[in-house]
Design an enzyme around this catalytic site. Structure first.
Site, PDB file in Angstrom:
ATOM      1  N   VAL A   6       6.744   1.811  -3.911  1.00  0.00           N
ATOM      2  CA  VAL A   6       6.123   2.181  -3.927  1.00  0.00           C
ATOM      3  C   VAL A   6       4.404   1.936  -4.579  1.00  0.00           C
ATOM      4  O   VAL A   6       4.642   2.731  -6.144  1.00  0.00           O
ATOM      5  CB  VAL A   6       5.925   3.944  -3.408  1.00  0.00           C
ATOM      6  CG1 VAL A   6       5.091   4.647  -2.933  1.00  0.00           C
ATOM      7  CG2 VAL A   6       7.427   4.220  -2.827  1.00  0.00           C
ATOM      8  N   CYS A   7       3.551   1.385  -3.737  1.00  0.00           N
ATOM      9  CA  CYS A   7       2.229   1.616  -4.530  1.00  0.00           C
ATOM     10  C   CYS A   7       1.058   2.244  -3.158  1.00  0.00           C
ATOM     11  O   CYS A   7       1.244   2.195  -1.740  1.00  0.00           O
ATOM     12  CB  CYS A   7       1.929   0.563  -5.286  1.00  0.00           C
ATOM     13  SG  CYS A   7       0.798  -0.900  -4.280  1.00  0.00           S
ATOM     14  N   GLY A   8       0.110   2.205  -3.241  1.00  0.00           N
ATOM     15  CA  GLY A   8      -1.062   2.648  -2.928  1.00  0.00           C
ATOM     16  C   GLY A   8      -1.726   2.194  -1.271  1.00  0.00           C
ATOM     17  O   GLY A   8      -1.414   2.500  -0.005  1.00  0.00           O
TER      18      GLY A   8
END
Lengths: 90, 159
Positions: A6-8
């Site tokens: 998960v990233c932004g």
């Protein structure tokens, strides 16, 4: 197992992480399906996953998820990723 | 789909070697200006990259000293490409583990695939101590591209 990175935004740092997680999983002999997600869709995507990998800043946002969240400090350090992955699946 | 290569993703115009920035915002602004100079984005993308950090924190600092500045595919992205901002003095981004930052890589992507090969080469080079050092001391864009291109990407082999 299903692993979500998960990233932004879902296109930058999670892609970096995915590459190293796939490599670590294959070295550990784990049959892993690694996908990426942005923080907005991660909670929904997490329901079908066994493990979430992300950075410290974003881990807090995911704290409500029932899927275990593993925090990675250095996305380029294959040693750290391998170690934490191994610990998480024990 | 056209996949980006090191030479198309990192033309001369996108490099700022030993740039001066007194804050993370200033550093991201240079990364955005260079993406625009390379013809990859409109100037609106710079504000999107800064807004991402304001909203989500300094998660873009992915490794000690290295920030991957980016937003998402949007009308502000014209083509897939990158910028390379090496700071003369490292800057604090507020990252608990990975501050201070000496290298800001700006990333603009039109979709989720075109930049993957280049990202893989970057990741491999930056993780390798020898290449990492070469990237710190390189004096020209040419040297940096050569270092990135000479780095073998294990993820892509055999695929």
């Amino acid at each position: 197992m299903n692993i979500i990175c998960v990233c932004g935004m879902g296109i930058g740092t999670s892609v970096l992480l995915k590459m190293n997680v796939e490599q670590a999983a294959s070295q550990l002999g784990i049959d892993a399906d690694v996908t990426t997600a942005d923080i907005g869709s991660a909670k929904g995507a997490a329901q079908g996953a066994d493990l979430i990998l992300t950075s410290e800043e974003l881990a807090e946002e995911l704290s409500g998820a029932s899927t275990p969240v593993v925090v990675i400090d250095n996305f380029l350090d294959s040693g750290e990723i391998k170690e934490k992955l191994q610990e998480a699946i024990r | 789909m056209t996949y980006a290569s090191i030479s198309t993703a990192l033309p001369d115009e996108v490099f700022a070697l030993d740039a001066v920035a007194d804050s993370w915002r200033a550093a991201l602004r240079i990364a955005g200006e260079k993406l625009t100079a390379g013809g990859f984005t409109t100037s609106a993308y710079t504000d999107e990259m800064i807004a991402a950090v304001e909203q989500l924190g300094p998660y873009i600092v992915v490794a000690p000293g290295i920030a991957f500045a980016h937003s998402r595919p949007s009308p502000a992205v014209l083509r897939t490409g990158m910028s390379w901002v090496r700071l003369s003095s490292p800057v604090e981004f507020g990252s608990a583990k990975n501050d201070p930052v000496w290298l800001v890589i700006g990333l603009a992507a039109t979709d989720e695939q075109a930049h993957i090969g280049v990202m893989s080469q970057l990741a491999t080079a930056l993780a390798d101590p020898g290449s990492n050092e070469a990237l710190r001391v390189a004096t020209t864009p040419e040297e940096i591209r050569a270092t990135l291109d000479s780095t073998k990407s294990p993820q892509r082999e055999g695929k």
